[in-house]
Motif scaffolding. Structure first.
Motif, PDB file in Angstrom:
ATOM      1  N   GLU A 191     -13.211   7.216   6.436  1.00  0.00           N
ATOM      2  CA  GLU A 191     -12.188   7.023   5.409  1.00  0.00           C
ATOM      3  C   GLU A 191     -12.230   5.589   4.881  1.00  0.00           C
TER       4      GLU A 191
ATOM      5  N   THR B  86       0.839  -1.200   0.000  1.00  0.00           N
ATOM      6  CA  THR B  86       0.000   0.000   0.000  1.00  0.00           C
ATOM      7  C   THR B  86       0.873   1.248   0.000  1.00  0.00           C
ATOM      8  N   PRO B  87       0.308   2.390  -0.409  1.00  0.00           N
ATOM      9  CA  PRO B  87       1.089   3.633  -0.395  1.00  0.00           C
ATOM     10  C   PRO B  87       1.517   4.010   1.027  1.00  0.00           C
ATOM     11  N   GLU B  88       2.616   4.712   1.107  1.00  0.00           N
ATOM     12  CA  GLU B  88       3.172   5.105   2.404  1.00  0.00           C
ATOM     13  C   GLU B  88       2.166   5.890   3.237  1.00  0.00           C
ATOM     14  N   GLU B  89       1.405   6.784   2.598  1.00  0.00           N
ATOM     15  CA  GLU B  89       0.444   7.592   3.372  1.00  0.00           C
ATOM     16  C   GLU B  89      -0.643   6.714   4.003  1.00  0.00           C
ATOM     17  N   PHE B  90      -0.967   5.583   3.387  1.00  0.00           N
ATOM     18  CA  PHE B  90      -1.933   4.652   3.978  1.00  0.00           C
ATOM     19  C   PHE B  90      -1.329   3.974   5.203  1.00  0.00           C
ATOM     20  N   ARG B  91      -0.050   3.608   5.108  1.00  0.00           N
ATOM     21  CA  ARG B  91       0.631   2.887   6.193  1.00  0.00           C
ATOM     22  C   ARG B  91       1.019   3.779   7.359  1.00  0.00           C
ATOM     23  N   GLU B  92       1.051   5.090   7.168  1.00  0.00           N
ATOM     24  CA  GLU B  92       1.582   6.005   8.183  1.00  0.00           C
ATOM     25  C   GLU B  92       0.646   6.299   9.344  1.00  0.00           C
ATOM     26  N   GLY B  93      -0.646   6.354   9.117  1.00  0.00           N
ATOM     27  CA  GLY B  93      -1.536   6.779  10.193  1.00  0.00           C
ATOM     28  C   GLY B  93      -2.768   5.919  10.310  1.00  0.00           C
TER      29      GLY B  93
END
Length: 124
Positions: free
Chosen positions: A37, A24-31
């Motif tokens: 959502e 998954t994209p980093e922004e999905f994994r970050e928070g």
């Protein structure tokens, strides 16, 4: 985001969406992901999510389902990594011996579960 809206960890959201978290994209994994959502991801999947679902790599439960075997069957076969749709297709075309055996095992388990369910239904 609503004040008391539930949040879920990215790993939980990925599992519920049926995608492999490291892909998954980093922004999905970050928070954390809010319920709204998450609902939006399900109802209007962004291109990255649609592409992951289409081509993979897929998490083991999805790989097992696509191959018609259990996750335990994958482990017995030594498959412990995520597979792409292409790799799954190739396995289904090649039908190695372990896959034939595990699919038969899974079919027997399903048949037994159906038999037991019918037996319980008859008793009630």
């Amino acid at each position: 985001m609503a004040r008391n809206e539930q949040l879920m960890k990215p790993a939980t959201a990925a599992k519920k969406l049926g995608v492999y978290l490291p892909a998954t994209p980093e922004e999905f994994r970050e928070g954390d992901i809010s319920r709204s959502e998450f609902d939006r991801l399900q109802s209007e999947p962004p291109e990255w999510l649609a592409e992951l679902r289409r081509t993979g790599p897929h998490p083991r439960p999805v790989v097992a389902a696509k191959l018609g075997v259990s996750v335990s069957g994958l482990a017995r076969a030594g498959i412990d990594e995520a597979l792409t749709t292409q790799q799954i297709t190739e396995l289904l075309q090649q039908m190695p011996e372990w896959l034939v055996t595990e699919r038969a095992t899974q079919a027997a388990v399903r048949a037994e579960n159906a038999r037991l369910k019918e037996q319980r239904r008859a008793r009630d």
